[in-house]
Write a protein that holds these residues in place. Structure first.
Motif, short mmCIF file in Angstrom:
data_model
loop_
_atom_site.label_atom_id
_atom_site.label_comp_id
_atom_site.label_asym_id
_atom_site.label_seq_id
_atom_site.Cartn_x
_atom_site.Cartn_y
_atom_site.Cartn_z
N THR A 131 0.87 -1.05 0.03
CA THR A 131 0.09 -0.03 -0.07
C THR A 131 0.94 1.39 -0.07
N ALA A 132 0.71 2.11 -0.99
CA ALA A 132 1.54 3.40 -1.07
C ALA A 132 0.94 4.20 0.04
N VAL A 133 2.00 4.91 0.75
CA VAL A 133 1.60 5.86 1.75
C VAL A 133 2.38 7.17 1.38
N GLN A 134 1.85 8.19 1.82
CA GLN A 134 2.48 9.63 1.60
C GLN A 134 3.43 9.87 3.09
N ARG A 135 4.72 10.30 2.44
CA ARG A 135 5.45 10.56 3.54
C ARG A 135 5.23 11.88 4.35
N VAL A 136 5.44 11.81 5.43
CA VAL A 136 5.17 12.89 6.30
C VAL A 136 6.54 13.80 6.47
N PRO A 137 6.58 15.26 6.08
CA PRO A 137 7.54 15.83 6.12
C PRO A 137 8.27 15.90 7.61
N GLY A 138 9.51 15.60 7.90
CA GLY A 138 9.86 15.78 9.23
C GLY A 138 9.48 14.61 10.26
N VAL A 139 8.97 13.62 9.69
CA VAL A 139 8.48 12.59 10.29
C VAL A 139 9.04 11.18 9.68
N SER A 140 9.67 10.32 10.58
CA SER A 140 10.52 9.04 10.15
C SER A 140 9.36 8.02 9.49
N ASP A 141 9.61 7.42 8.37
CA ASP A 141 8.90 6.54 7.96
C ASP A 141 8.39 5.43 8.88
N SER A 142 9.27 5.28 9.88
CA SER A 142 8.81 4.24 10.94
C SER A 142 7.69 4.58 11.76
N ALA A 143 7.17 5.84 11.66
CA ALA A 143 5.85 6.12 12.22
C ALA A 143 4.63 5.33 11.54
N PHE A 144 4.77 4.94 10.46
CA PHE A 144 3.77 3.98 9.69
C PHE A 144 3.53 2.76 10.45
N LEU A 145 4.76 2.31 11.18
CA LEU A 145 4.43 1.08 12.04
C LEU A 145 4.07 1.31 13.32
N GLY A 146 3.94 2.66 13.72
CA GLY A 146 3.79 2.93 15.26
C GLY A 146 2.54 3.87 15.20
#
Length: 346
Positions: free
Chosen positions: A121-136
């Motif tokens: 699933t494609a996700v939109q990266r959040v500026p200033g937020v690590s991609d690991s947040a998508f797991l948290g």
């Protein structure tokens, strides 16, 4: 070994994976796992290859190491384990997921994943937020807290909420979300004095205690003089028993996990005060977040502004290298993490 990707760069063709070598009895040990390097086949039409950035290790994975019926099939001995992961598409034959797309998927426990595009699933990266947040906090962890409070426990404004495992990824999210949803008092348990301070000073709980200092049954009433309306259970065992003592009339329990018994080799005795469920008209409801994914959009709409405005904060513990994924998992099971435990793979 490499292969050309759609943009002319090179993509890895070997995946380093963690396999379940044998089923643990009691606490897992490194000998229950093996590290295997697998040559990946050429992409078929409609497939992608993903270089994972972060993979998740979570308490529920311990249950999947056992053989037996559960809400998800057990891990197979001799095969790669799975779990949440986020990464970047490095080769693609799927128009919907071109090279460079950040994706979320369930092929964790490896550094490179490959499969049909439908599984990513494609996700939109959040500026200033690590991609690991998508797991948290922006992923299953945060959604678990939201579902447990809103759908399972039907939190109401003015409720007193007790959260076990309050310094963990889910627990810390539960307490903060409860506050945003109007809880009057939020109480947490944790496993060290340092974590107790973290729960109150950083996550904004009104009170917290170290469950190792004295029996939970003795400590909880001191912090909940007016009782508890909602108990979010990540632990089970003595925590559930203590909560049943203090839950108010029509109290609700969201049963999310039972980490206290994941590694036991003998049956855990049940609470001795189950009659309180009848006396107080209590509701205990277990859940797994996978059956409530339809709430993800609503949750993210609520959480986005809270994160942006600093009303919710999040922490994580990062272990580097897929070869150390087992170390990270075992440390998480021992409670050595603060917030979400993730493995950084690149």
């Amino acid at each position: 070994m490499t292969t050309s990707s759609d943009n002319g760069a090179t993509a890895p063709t070997v995946s380093t994976q963690i396999h379940l070598a044998s089923r643990p009895t009691g606490w897992p040990t490194p000998e229950n796992f093996s590290t295997v390097r697998v040559d990946l086949p050429d992409l078929q039409p409609g497939q992608v290859r993903v270089a994972n950035t972060f993979v998740s290790v979570d308490p529920y994975m311990r249950g999947r190491m056992n053989e037996g019926k559960s809400y998800v099939p057990p891990f197979a001995v001799g095969e790669a384990m799975t779990g949440g992961a986020v990464g970047e598409v490095v080769a693609s034959t799927a128009d919907a997921l071109p090279v460079g797309t950040t994706v979320l998927h369930q092929q964790g426990w490896r550094d490179v994943a490959q499969g049909d595009a439908a599984g990513f699933t494609a996700v939109q990266r959040v500026p200033g937020v690590s991609d690991s947040a998508f797991l948290g906090i922006l992923g299953m962890t945060g959604l678990t807290a939201w579902v447990g409070l809103t759908t399972i426990a039907s939190i109401r404004e003015g409720d007193t909420v007790f959260v076990s495992g309050a310094a963990g990824a889910v627990g810390s999210a539960v307490g903060q979300i409860a506050r945003q949803l109007g809880a009057k008092r939020v109480i947490g348990s944790a496993g060290s004095a340092e974590k107790v301070r973290l729960v109150t000073e950083r996550y904004g709980f009104d009170a917290a205690f170290n469950y190792k200092d004295a029996p939970v049954r003795e400590q909880l009433p001191e912090h909940a003089p007016d009782g508890v309306d909602v108990y979010f259970d990540n632990v089970g065992g003595d925590h559930l028993e203590a909560a049943l003592d203090v839950l108010n009339r029509d109290g609700r329990v969201a049963v999310c996990g039972a980490i206290a018994q994941y590694n036991t080799t003998e049956k855990t005795p049940g609470p001795d005060n189950m009659a309180n469920i009848v006396k107080q008209g209590l509701t205990l409801r277990g859940f797994t977040v996978g059956f409530h994914l339809d709430q993800a959009a609503e949750y993210q709409q609520a959480m986005g502004p809270w994160l942006r405005d600093g009303k919710v904060v999040t922490d994580e513990t990062v272990i580097d290298g897929i070869d150390h994924a087992v170390d990270g998992f075992l440390a998480m099971m021992r409670g050595e993490n603060v917030g979400k435990m993730v493995i950084r793979t690149r």
